[in-house]
Design an enzyme around this catalytic site. Structure first.
Site, PDB file in Angstrom:
ATOM      1  N   THR A 189       0.790  -1.218   0.000  1.00 34.79           N
ATOM      2  CA  THR A 189       0.000   0.000   0.000  1.00 34.79           C
ATOM      3  C   THR A 189       0.820   1.265   0.000  1.00 34.79           C
ATOM      4  O   THR A 189       0.259   2.337  -0.037  1.00 34.79           O
ATOM      5  CB  THR A 189      -0.899   0.019   1.247  1.00 34.79           C
ATOM      6  N   ASN A 230      -4.166  16.801  -5.085  1.00 28.76           N
ATOM      7  CA  ASN A 230      -3.950  15.930  -6.237  1.00 28.76           C
ATOM      8  C   ASN A 230      -4.209  16.613  -7.565  1.00 28.76           C
ATOM      9  O   ASN A 230      -3.786  16.122  -8.611  1.00 28.76           O
ATOM     10  CB  ASN A 230      -4.813  14.669  -6.098  1.00 28.76           C
ATOM     11  N   GLU A 255      -4.166  12.458   2.572  1.00 30.17           N
ATOM     12  CA  GLU A 255      -4.185  13.755   1.904  1.00 30.17           C
ATOM     13  C   GLU A 255      -5.498  14.491   2.176  1.00 30.17           C
ATOM     14  O   GLU A 255      -6.574  14.035   1.806  1.00 30.17           O
ATOM     15  CB  GLU A 255      -3.972  13.568   0.400  1.00 30.17           C
ATOM     16  N   SER A 304       2.947  19.799 -10.191  1.00 27.87           N
ATOM     17  CA  SER A 304       3.479  21.164 -10.279  1.00 27.87           C
ATOM     18  C   SER A 304       4.485  21.448  -9.178  1.00 27.87           C
ATOM     19  O   SER A 304       4.606  20.704  -8.227  1.00 27.87           O
ATOM     20  CB  SER A 304       2.339  22.166 -10.208  1.00 27.87           C
TER      21      SER A 304
END
EC number: 2.3.1.35
Length: 439
Positions: A212, A434, A301, A439
């Site tokens: 994972t 995400n 996240e 960037s």
């Protein structure tokens, strides 16, 4: 060495920094570290790590790898080395972050092999004594010259066994993580005292069916390769394969373990004569792995909640885990938790479509669901033996204000099998992170 600051890794927050250990106990016979070699674009974030066995005797190693069909080059190379050596004589791990070296063709395979070759050379290892791992953006070739130039610098100037060396190593494997994940533990088996250290990275692309994420366990206990492999697989199934952030399985996910025997004592193997020592070590590693895996969920996240899905009284462990996983991976459930909405119908929906083993695995009339606060206050029943409760919305809102929550499902089958699964909520911030990852 590099102090961990808000600029050391992406998005390090005041909230997350409370999980970074201020000290630790570390196993004998290891040197670790991390540096910036130039993979990451900002010119300063650590992006290259090494863990080395310095004990002087060959270590045992084990690994569990992703089942994603697009296995990254380092996964393929590491699996091959581990198989060829039967887990004996793997004495170092080398890892880069910022680039996954996945779906990179023949060049990617050469780059992974070269990372092993250079690492073995500078550490005076025999050929193919290192496992290689990469994490980051998929589809781009590595800046391999920067990495191959960084490995000798890291090996000669930045390896050690202090707490800061371990923090540097844990930081250097991070991508969208908000904090380095490092756990240590000292324990006894009989008269022998051993130490475990574990580090991992992961905040997105976290979904069961191992592996994972990237994770590393090292210990100074003496363990045979076959016993270590068996214990690692068992532990991963109950830890890293029991977490979910976003339901995505990476091309690179790997969990590896190394045992160098530097603390001495009777060698632990998986024979009947060693059953007690084997069982004790397995128990320690399972609990340790769960602690480390839970840090990944806490760093999901954009996550604001840490949720334990606890399924009780299933016909089998497989059923219990499948149902817990189904709830944990439900986007509707996860967004409801973010919105502090006690929409328990989404929990039942996920239970109902779980992949279970028989028609009797889930009987609606026997199923109960409740919210359990972690502060010890009264739980809140949502469903009891298939009958909906009159939910106190004010109490539900009060419970859902907390960062930590347990959702308990009792299937009432009299099978007596239980499973825990850990997940987080799904927020606006997940999309933001995400949406601009490259960037």
């Amino acid at each position: 060495m590099h102090k961990v600051t808000k600029f050391a890794i992406r998005h390090l927050s005041d909230k997350a920094s409370r999980f970074v250990p201020k000290a630790g106990v570390y196993p004998k016979g290891y040197a670790v570290g991390g540096i910036h070699c130039g993979v990451k674009k900002d010119g300063k974030s650590l992006d290259l790590a090494i863990l080395q066995n310095t004990f002087g005797k060959n270590a045992s190693a084990a690994g569990v790898f992703t089942v994603n069909k697009f296995k990254a080059a380092p996964v393929q190379v590491s699996k091959k080395i581990l198989k060829e050596k039967s887990g004996l004589g793997i004495n170092s791990f080398v890892i880069n972050s910022g680039n996954a070296n996945a779906v990179t063709g023949t060049q990617g395979m050469r780059d992974a092999e070269d990372m092993v070759l250079v690492t073995d050379s500078v550490l005076d290892n025999p050929t193919n004594s290192s496992l290689v791992m990469s994490t980051g953006v998929i589809g781009n070739n590595l800046p391999i010259d920067k990495i191959l130039g960084g490995i000798p610098k890291l090996a000669s100037q930045h390896l050690g066994n202090t707490h800061q060396h371990w923090i540097d190593c844990a930081t250097a494997i991070c991508t969208t993580d908000t904090f380095p994940k490092l756990v240590t533990k000292r324990f006894s088996i009989g008269d022998d005292t051993y130490t475990l250290a574990g580090l991992c990275k992961g905040a997105g692309m976290i979904c069961p069916n191992m592996a994972t994420l990237l994770g590393f366990f090292v210990t100074d206990a003496p363990v045979t390769p076959s016993a270590l492999q068996q214990i690692l697989k068992y532990a991963v199934d109950r830890s890293f394969n029991s977490i979910s952030v976003d339901g995505d399985m990476s091309t690179n996910d790997t969990i590896v373990a190394m045992a160098n025997g530097a603390a001495g004592g009777e060698v632990i193997d998986n024979t009947s004569s060693c059953a007690e020592r084997y069982s004790r070590l397995q128990t320690e590693i399972v609990g340790f792995a769960q602690q480390l895996a839970q840090l990944v969920v806490r760093d999901g996240e954009g996550a604001t909640k840490f949720i334990t899905i606890r399924v009780k009284d299933a016909l089998s462990y497989k059923d219990a885990k499948s149902i817990a996983s189904s709830i944990a991976n439900s986007s509707l459930f996860k967004t409801a938790m973010y919105g502090k909405d006690a929409n328990w119908g989404r929990i039942l929906c996920a239970i109902g479509y779980a992949n279970v083993t028989s028609a009797n695995s889930v009987i609606p009339e026997k199923t109960s669901v409740k919210f359990v606060p972690v502060d010890g206050s009264d739980h809140l029943n949502l469903l009891v033996n298939g009958e909906p409760e009159q939910v106190d919305e004010e109490r539900a809102s009060e419970i859902l204000q907390n960062e930590d929550l347990i959702v308990e499902v009792n299937l009432g089958t009299n099978g007596g099998q239980n499973a825990d699964f850990w997940t987080c909520d799904l927020s606006h911030e997940y999309v933001t992170i995400n949406g601009d990852y490259r960037s």
